[in-house]
Design a protein around this motif. Structure first.
Motif, short mmCIF file in Angstrom:
data_model
loop_
_atom_site.label_atom_id
_atom_site.label_comp_id
_atom_site.label_asym_id
_atom_site.label_seq_id
_atom_site.Cartn_x
_atom_site.Cartn_y
_atom_site.Cartn_z
N ASN A 59 0.80 -1.23 0.00
CA ASN A 59 0.00 0.00 0.00
C ASN A 59 0.83 1.28 0.00
OD1 ASN A 59 -2.56 -1.31 0.05
ND2 ASN A 59 -2.17 -1.82 2.18
N HIS A 60 2.13 1.16 -0.13
CA HIS A 60 2.99 2.35 -0.07
C HIS A 60 2.62 3.41 -1.11
CE1 HIS A 60 6.68 0.45 2.15
NE2 HIS A 60 5.57 0.40 2.85
N LEU A 61 2.48 3.00 -2.36
CA LEU A 61 2.20 3.97 -3.43
C LEU A 61 0.85 4.65 -3.21
CD1 LEU A 61 3.07 5.35 -6.02
CD2 LEU A 61 2.09 3.44 -7.30
N ALA A 62 -0.17 3.87 -2.89
CA ALA A 62 -1.50 4.45 -2.64
C ALA A 62 -1.45 5.42 -1.46
CB ALA A 62 -2.52 3.35 -2.39
N ASP A 67 -1.50 11.08 0.39
CA ASP A 67 -0.89 11.89 1.45
C ASP A 67 -1.15 11.35 2.84
OD1 ASP A 67 0.62 13.83 0.07
OD2 ASP A 67 -1.18 14.99 -0.35
N LYS A 68 -1.18 10.04 2.98
CA LYS A 68 -1.35 9.40 4.29
C LYS A 68 0.00 9.16 4.95
CE LYS A 68 -5.69 7.00 3.38
NZ LYS A 68 -6.31 5.67 3.21
N SER A 69 0.92 8.58 4.16
CA SER A 69 2.26 8.30 4.66
C SER A 69 3.21 8.21 3.48
CB SER A 69 2.29 7.01 5.49
OG SER A 69 1.99 5.90 4.68
N TYR A 70 4.47 8.40 3.80
CA TYR A 70 5.52 8.41 2.77
C TYR A 70 6.61 7.45 3.23
CZ TYR A 70 2.89 12.72 2.47
OH TYR A 70 1.87 13.64 2.44
N GLU A 71 6.70 6.31 2.59
CA GLU A 71 7.68 5.28 2.93
C GLU A 71 8.78 5.32 1.89
OE1 GLU A 71 7.59 2.96 5.42
OE2 GLU A 71 5.53 3.05 6.13
N PHE A 72 9.99 5.59 2.33
CA PHE A 72 11.12 5.68 1.42
C PHE A 72 12.14 4.58 1.69
CE2 PHE A 72 9.72 10.15 1.64
CZ PHE A 72 9.61 10.45 0.28
N ALA A 73 12.66 4.01 0.61
CA ALA A 73 13.83 3.13 0.70
C ALA A 73 15.04 4.04 0.81
CB ALA A 73 13.93 2.26 -0.54
N ILE A 74 15.92 3.75 1.74
CA ILE A 74 17.18 4.49 1.88
C ILE A 74 18.21 3.72 1.05
CG2 ILE A 74 18.97 5.32 3.45
CD1 ILE A 74 16.83 5.16 5.71
N THR A 75 18.68 4.34 -0.04
CA THR A 75 19.60 3.65 -0.95
C THR A 75 20.83 4.49 -1.21
OG1 THR A 75 18.64 4.53 -3.00
CG2 THR A 75 17.64 2.52 -2.11
N ASP A 76 21.90 3.80 -1.62
CA ASP A 76 23.13 4.47 -2.02
C ASP A 76 22.87 5.23 -3.32
OD1 ASP A 76 25.80 4.38 -3.74
OD2 ASP A 76 26.35 4.38 -1.61
N LYS A 77 23.28 6.47 -3.36
CA LYS A 77 23.03 7.35 -4.51
C LYS A 77 23.70 6.83 -5.78
CE LYS A 77 23.38 12.31 -5.39
NZ LYS A 77 23.78 13.55 -4.73
N ILE A 78 24.85 6.19 -5.65
CA ILE A 78 25.61 5.72 -6.81
C ILE A 78 25.24 4.29 -7.18
CG2 ILE A 78 27.92 5.35 -7.77
CD1 ILE A 78 27.27 8.32 -7.08
N THR A 79 25.31 3.38 -6.20
CA THR A 79 25.13 1.95 -6.50
C THR A 79 23.68 1.49 -6.43
OG1 THR A 79 25.37 1.23 -4.20
CG2 THR A 79 27.40 1.49 -5.51
N GLY A 80 22.81 2.24 -5.72
CA GLY A 80 21.43 1.82 -5.54
C GLY A 80 21.24 0.79 -4.45
#
Length: 186
Positions: A59-62, A67-80
């Motif tokens: 349900n992250h995208l929905a 505007d209920k919640s914002y779930e972000f993956a924390i990733t390396d900017k270069i390698t992903g």
């Protein structure tokens, strides 16, 4: 902090915060199937499976679009490479929200959680126009408290014996920051 609204990505010096994808599920399960993470989180199951990750991502995208919640993956900017996760809830009525995060144990101590937390607080104040952002952590998780202090949050109080985890009552420590107190990155 640079926010790309079209791609729903937050960029920092070293990190890219992006929405999770189903293809992240095996890596999420690998990182989260760790007792040391479980013991410091409120809702993370243990053991943790790929199915748990898929259910969590579902349900992250929905939620983001609504505007209920914002779930972000924390990733390396270069390698992903996936390091962890950070979330921001949205209480539209009060114009505030809570941040919560977890980091794979092998990435602890590198400042990634601090960098991601600062970026998400900036996102909350600049992009979402929040009045306040808060966070809570188990009193035994001192590293989490240091992260919150580094991003400018102040201790607001302790809820004594507030949650039951592994048959023990645990104190929750609350920290918060107001938009007027934040050193916003533009």
């Amino acid at each position: 902090m640079i926010y790309n609204k079209t791609e729903t990505i937050i960029e920092t010096n070293r990190l890219l915060l992006r929405l999770f994808k189903e293809s992240d599920a095996p890596e999420i399960a690998k990182l989260c199937n760790n007792y040391n993470i479980y013991k410091n989180t409120l809702y993370l199951p243990y053991p943790y499976s790929t199915e748990d990750a898929l259910l969590w991502i579902k349900n992250h995208l929905a939620n983001f679009k609504e505007d209920k919640s914002y779930e972000f993956a924390i990733t390396d900017k270069i390698t992903g490479e996936l390091y962890g996760a950070i979330a921001l809830t949205n209480n539209q009525k009060f114009k505030n929200g809570e941040i919560a995060y977890w980091m794979g144990e092998e990435y602890w101590g590198n400042g990634y959680a601090t960098e991601a937390a600062k970026a998400v607080v900036d996102f909350a104040f600049i992009e979402k126009q929040y009045h306040k952002v808060f966070a809570r952590y188990f009193a035994s998780n001192l590293a989490s408290g240091r992260i919150l202090e580094k991003i400018g949050m102040r201790k607001e109080g302790v809820l004594r014996n507030h949650v039951l985890k592994e048959n023990k009552y645990i104190d929750l420590v609350y920290y918060g920051i107001l938009k007027s107190e934040a050193n916003l990155l533009n």
